[in-house]
Motif scaffolding. Structure first.
Motif, PDB file in Angstrom:
ATOM      1  N   SER A 107      -2.505  10.174  -7.322  1.00  0.00           N
ATOM      2  CA  SER A 107      -1.126   9.767  -7.059  1.00  0.00           C
ATOM      3  C   SER A 107      -0.353  10.885  -6.365  1.00  0.00           C
ATOM      4  O   SER A 107      -0.423  12.046  -6.762  1.00  0.00           O
ATOM      5  CB  SER A 107      -0.428   9.405  -8.372  1.00  0.00           C
ATOM      6  OG  SER A 107       0.901   8.983  -8.142  1.00  0.00           O
ATOM      7  N   GLY A 108       0.385  10.523  -5.318  1.00  0.00           N
ATOM      8  CA  GLY A 108       1.106  11.510  -4.522  1.00  0.00           C
ATOM      9  C   GLY A 108       2.603  11.526  -4.771  1.00  0.00           C
ATOM     10  O   GLY A 108       3.130  10.832  -5.651  1.00  0.00           O
ATOM     11  N   GLY A 109       3.288  12.303  -3.941  1.00  0.00           N
ATOM     12  CA  GLY A 109       4.708  12.565  -4.148  1.00  0.00           C
ATOM     13  C   GLY A 109       5.601  11.350  -4.026  1.00  0.00           C
ATOM     14  O   GLY A 109       6.560  11.192  -4.788  1.00  0.00           O
ATOM     15  N   TRP A 110       5.320  10.465  -3.038  1.00  0.00           N
ATOM     16  CA  TRP A 110       6.195   9.299  -2.867  1.00  0.00           C
ATOM     17  C   TRP A 110       6.106   8.374  -4.076  1.00  0.00           C
ATOM     18  O   TRP A 110       7.120   7.785  -4.486  1.00  0.00           O
ATOM     19  CB  TRP A 110       5.836   8.529  -1.592  1.00  0.00           C
ATOM     20  CG  TRP A 110       6.758   7.379  -1.325  1.00  0.00           C
ATOM     21  CD1 TRP A 110       8.053   7.448  -0.890  1.00  0.00           C
ATOM     22  CD2 TRP A 110       6.471   5.983  -1.502  1.00  0.00           C
ATOM     23  NE1 TRP A 110       8.593   6.168  -0.776  1.00  0.00           N
ATOM     24  CE2 TRP A 110       7.635   5.262  -1.150  1.00  0.00           C
ATOM     25  CE3 TRP A 110       5.337   5.276  -1.918  1.00  0.00           C
ATOM     26  CZ2 TRP A 110       7.692   3.875  -1.193  1.00  0.00           C
ATOM     27  CZ3 TRP A 110       5.401   3.880  -1.968  1.00  0.00           C
ATOM     28  CH2 TRP A 110       6.574   3.204  -1.612  1.00  0.00           C
ATOM     29  N   GLU A 111       4.921   8.256  -4.656  1.00  0.00           N
ATOM     30  CA  GLU A 111       4.774   7.419  -5.843  1.00  0.00           C
ATOM     31  C   GLU A 111       5.595   7.980  -7.007  1.00  0.00           C
ATOM     32  O   GLU A 111       6.247   7.235  -7.754  1.00  0.00           O
ATOM     33  CB  GLU A 111       3.301   7.310  -6.225  1.00  0.00           C
ATOM     34  CG  GLU A 111       2.461   6.600  -5.172  1.00  0.00           C
ATOM     35  CD  GLU A 111       0.981   6.629  -5.487  1.00  0.00           C
ATOM     36  OE1 GLU A 111       0.605   6.701  -6.670  1.00  0.00           O
ATOM     37  OE2 GLU A 111       0.179   6.589  -4.530  1.00  0.00           O
ATOM     38  N   THR A 112       5.571   9.297  -7.161  1.00  0.00           N
ATOM     39  CA  THR A 112       6.383   9.937  -8.203  1.00  0.00           C
ATOM     40  C   THR A 112       7.865   9.701  -7.940  1.00  0.00           C
ATOM     41  O   THR A 112       8.634   9.381  -8.861  1.00  0.00           O
ATOM     42  CB  THR A 112       6.092  11.444  -8.241  1.00  0.00           C
ATOM     43  OG1 THR A 112       4.704  11.648  -8.542  1.00  0.00           O
ATOM     44  CG2 THR A 112       6.945  12.152  -9.289  1.00  0.00           C
ATOM     45  N   TYR A 113       8.258   9.834  -6.688  1.00  0.00           N
ATOM     46  CA  TYR A 113       9.658   9.639  -6.294  1.00  0.00           C
ATOM     47  C   TYR A 113      10.127   8.224  -6.617  1.00  0.00           C
ATOM     48  O   TYR A 113      11.211   8.013  -7.176  1.00  0.00           O
ATOM     49  CB  TYR A 113       9.776   9.929  -4.801  1.00  0.00           C
ATOM     50  CG  TYR A 113      11.168   9.910  -4.226  1.00  0.00           C
ATOM     51  CD1 TYR A 113      12.216  10.584  -4.827  1.00  0.00           C
ATOM     52  CD2 TYR A 113      11.415   9.244  -3.022  1.00  0.00           C
ATOM     53  CE1 TYR A 113      13.485  10.582  -4.271  1.00  0.00           C
ATOM     54  CE2 TYR A 113      12.678   9.237  -2.453  1.00  0.00           C
ATOM     55  CZ  TYR A 113      13.708   9.906  -3.080  1.00  0.00           C
ATOM     56  OH  TYR A 113      14.960   9.909  -2.516  1.00  0.00           O
ATOM     57  N   MET A 114       9.290   7.235  -6.279  1.00  0.00           N
ATOM     58  CA  MET A 114       9.666   5.848  -6.547  1.00  0.00           C
ATOM     59  C   MET A 114       9.728   5.569  -8.044  1.00  0.00           C
ATOM     60  O   MET A 114      10.615   4.841  -8.518  1.00  0.00           O
ATOM     61  CB  MET A 114       8.677   4.901  -5.864  1.00  0.00           C
ATOM     62  CG  MET A 114       8.758   4.914  -4.349  1.00  0.00           C
ATOM     63  SD  MET A 114      10.351   4.330  -3.716  1.00  0.00           S
ATOM     64  CE  MET A 114      10.165   2.558  -3.906  1.00  0.00           C
ATOM     65  N   ALA A 115       8.792   6.141  -8.801  1.00  0.00           N
ATOM     66  CA  ALA A 115       8.828   5.961 -10.256  1.00  0.00           C
ATOM     67  C   ALA A 115      10.087   6.570 -10.845  1.00  0.00           C
ATOM     68  O   ALA A 115      10.701   6.015 -11.767  1.00  0.00           O
ATOM     69  CB  ALA A 115       7.581   6.569 -10.892  1.00  0.00           C
ATOM     70  N   GLN A 116      10.508   7.718 -10.312  1.00  0.00           N
ATOM     71  CA  GLN A 116      11.744   8.340 -10.780  1.00  0.00           C
ATOM     72  C   GLN A 116      12.958   7.472 -10.488  1.00  0.00           C
ATOM     73  O   GLN A 116      13.973   7.545 -11.176  1.00  0.00           O
ATOM     74  CB  GLN A 116      11.908   9.716 -10.136  1.00  0.00           C
ATOM     75  CG  GLN A 116      10.945  10.766 -10.672  1.00  0.00           C
ATOM     76  CD  GLN A 116      11.032  12.068  -9.910  1.00  0.00           C
ATOM     77  OE1 GLN A 116      11.263  12.098  -8.709  1.00  0.00           O
ATOM     78  NE2 GLN A 116      10.839  13.172 -10.624  1.00  0.00           N
ATOM     79  N   LYS A 117      12.851   6.637  -9.468  1.00  0.00           N
ATOM     80  CA  LYS A 117      13.952   5.742  -9.118  1.00  0.00           C
ATOM     81  C   LYS A 117      13.895   4.418  -9.871  1.00  0.00           C
ATOM     82  O   LYS A 117      14.710   3.528  -9.634  1.00  0.00           O
ATOM     83  CB  LYS A 117      13.966   5.493  -7.603  1.00  0.00           C
ATOM     84  CG  LYS A 117      14.493   6.682  -6.818  1.00  0.00           C
ATOM     85  CD  LYS A 117      14.592   6.352  -5.340  1.00  0.00           C
ATOM     86  CE  LYS A 117      15.369   7.437  -4.612  1.00  0.00           C
ATOM     87  NZ  LYS A 117      16.815   7.410  -4.942  1.00  0.00           N
ATOM     88  N   GLY A 118      12.897   4.277 -10.748  1.00  0.00           N
ATOM     89  CA  GLY A 118      12.858   3.098 -11.598  1.00  0.00           C
ATOM     90  C   GLY A 118      11.890   2.020 -11.175  1.00  0.00           C
ATOM     91  O   GLY A 118      11.983   0.880 -11.648  1.00  0.00           O
ATOM     92  N   TYR A 119      10.936   2.343 -10.307  1.00  0.00           N
ATOM     93  CA  TYR A 119       9.925   1.383  -9.892  1.00  0.00           C
ATOM     94  C   TYR A 119       8.613   1.638 -10.633  1.00  0.00           C
ATOM     95  O   TYR A 119       8.299   2.783 -10.982  1.00  0.00           O
ATOM     96  CB  TYR A 119       9.635   1.505  -8.393  1.00  0.00           C
ATOM     97  CG  TYR A 119      10.757   1.081  -7.488  1.00  0.00           C
ATOM     98  CD1 TYR A 119      10.756  -0.171  -6.874  1.00  0.00           C
ATOM     99  CD2 TYR A 119      11.816   1.944  -7.217  1.00  0.00           C
ATOM    100  CE1 TYR A 119      11.778  -0.554  -6.028  1.00  0.00           C
ATOM    101  CE2 TYR A 119      12.849   1.567  -6.375  1.00  0.00           C
ATOM    102  CZ  TYR A 119      12.824   0.312  -5.780  1.00  0.00           C
ATOM    103  OH  TYR A 119      13.845  -0.060  -4.949  1.00  0.00           O
ATOM    104  N   LEU A 120       7.843   0.583 -10.830  1.00  0.00           N
ATOM    105  CA  LEU A 120       6.429   0.729 -11.097  1.00  0.00           C
ATOM    106  C   LEU A 120       5.735   0.839  -9.743  1.00  0.00           C
ATOM    107  O   LEU A 120       6.102   0.134  -8.800  1.00  0.00           O
ATOM    108  CB  LEU A 120       5.871  -0.480 -11.848  1.00  0.00           C
ATOM    109  CG  LEU A 120       6.468  -0.799 -13.218  1.00  0.00           C
ATOM    110  CD1 LEU A 120       5.914  -2.122 -13.717  1.00  0.00           C
ATOM    111  CD2 LEU A 120       6.181   0.313 -14.205  1.00  0.00           C
TER     112      LEU A 120
END
Length: 306
Positions: A107-120
């Motif tokens: 898992s990369g940075g954009w996935e972490t960023y999106m999860a931090q914004k409330g996405y699965l």
């Protein structure tokens, strides 16, 4: 996951290793005496930080028998009693495998960023990808995008079965082959997704470079039916989701004509994709503009998938 390199003398191996819970380690192995020396061992860069959780799982492919592996990234404050939008990240093409037993399952940075914004965030390796044997990969021969999309939809059905997934807020994003897959999925399953962001997408395989396209599709003369069925140009009228297409104006890999031809077909069909160009960039954005790229993708999800 191990990556091995052999010294010119043949005496030494360099072993690079990581796993879902191991950021990385590099060893030198002496094949003459079996002695191992660790050159470096990475520490967890997120120690003490509340991070999105990455989980590994499997589900059955569209053939009903083949196991497919996925990773799912959940927000750090995940609450199973809530409903979450989903960002599906897709590649799906030959010579790829996104879900691996390496640091955070790849898992990369954009996935972490999106999860931090409330996405699965959901990533699935469909049939046609690598390291699972020839039969697994050959299922897509002469019909790129058909079986891959069926498998990705098995992932979507799995997501819909989860009580914490909001099935009305599903989005998909991918680049290159993943851009092709993004648009392909929106057009083959127009009622499913709310938003898609496709970067540098292949639109019609007859426009793509011969060494790749004809390796998997054969020539247009040998496989006219396959080229017709996998082209996205004749499906532009099916678009119902919000779609953003992104392209570098100097892309030498997936040339700009792919996106322009799709826009032309969309105009003729009366559909309305959005289009964004990165001047001076090739197939991928680099430098500071890459930060802008991921902000732009995220903003599109935030505008139309929240």
């Amino acid at each position: 996951m191990h990556t091995i390199a052999v010294s010119n003398s043949g005496r030494y191996l360099v072993s690079r290793y990581s796993a879902s819970d191991t950021p990385g380690k590099v060893d030198i192995i002496d094949l003459k005496n079996a002695k191992t020396v660790t050159l470096t061992s990475a520490l967890n860069p997120f120690a003490g930080i509340s991070m999105p959780r990455v989980e590994l799982g499997s589900l059955k492919a569209a053939d009903g028998k083949t196991d497919l592996f996925y990773r799912m990234v959940k927000p750090a404050n995940f609450d199973a009693a809530k409903k979450y939008p989903v960002a599906i990240y897709v590649y799906g093409g030959p010579h790829s495998q996104l879900v691996q037993n390496r640091w955070r399952y790849g898992s990369g940075g954009w996935e972490t960023y999106m999860a931090q914004k409330g996405y699965l965030v959901f990533v699935l390796d469909n049939r046609g990808t690598s390291f699972r044997g020839r039969a697994f990969e050959d299922v897509t021969h002469r019909r790129l995008g058909v079986e891959e999309a069926k498998d990705q939809m098995c992932g979507v059905e799995f997501l819909k079965s989860l009580p914490y997934v909001d099935a009305g807020r599903l989005g998909v994003h991918g680049w290159s082959y993943g851009g092709f897959m993004t648009i392909n999925m929106l057009l083959r399953y127009p009622e499913v997704f709310k938003v898609g962001v496709a970067g540098g997408p292949v639109i019609d395989w007859k426009y793509y470079e011969v060494m790749y396209g004809e390796r998997y599709m054969d020539t247009p003369q040998e496989n006219p039916d396959g080229y017709a069925k996998t082209s996205l140009l004749n499906k532009a009228g099916r678009l119902k989701s919000r779609l953003l297409i992104i392209h570098g104006d100097e892309d030498p890999v997936v040339v700009m004509q792919h996106s322009l031809q799709f826009l032309k077909s969309s105009i003729g069909a009366g559909t309305h994709p959005d289009f964004f160009v990165y001047p001076g960039h090739e197939h991928n954005m680099i430098g500071r503009d890459r930060v802008h790229l991921h902000e732009h993708i995220t903003r599109y999800f935030e505008d139309f998938c929240r």
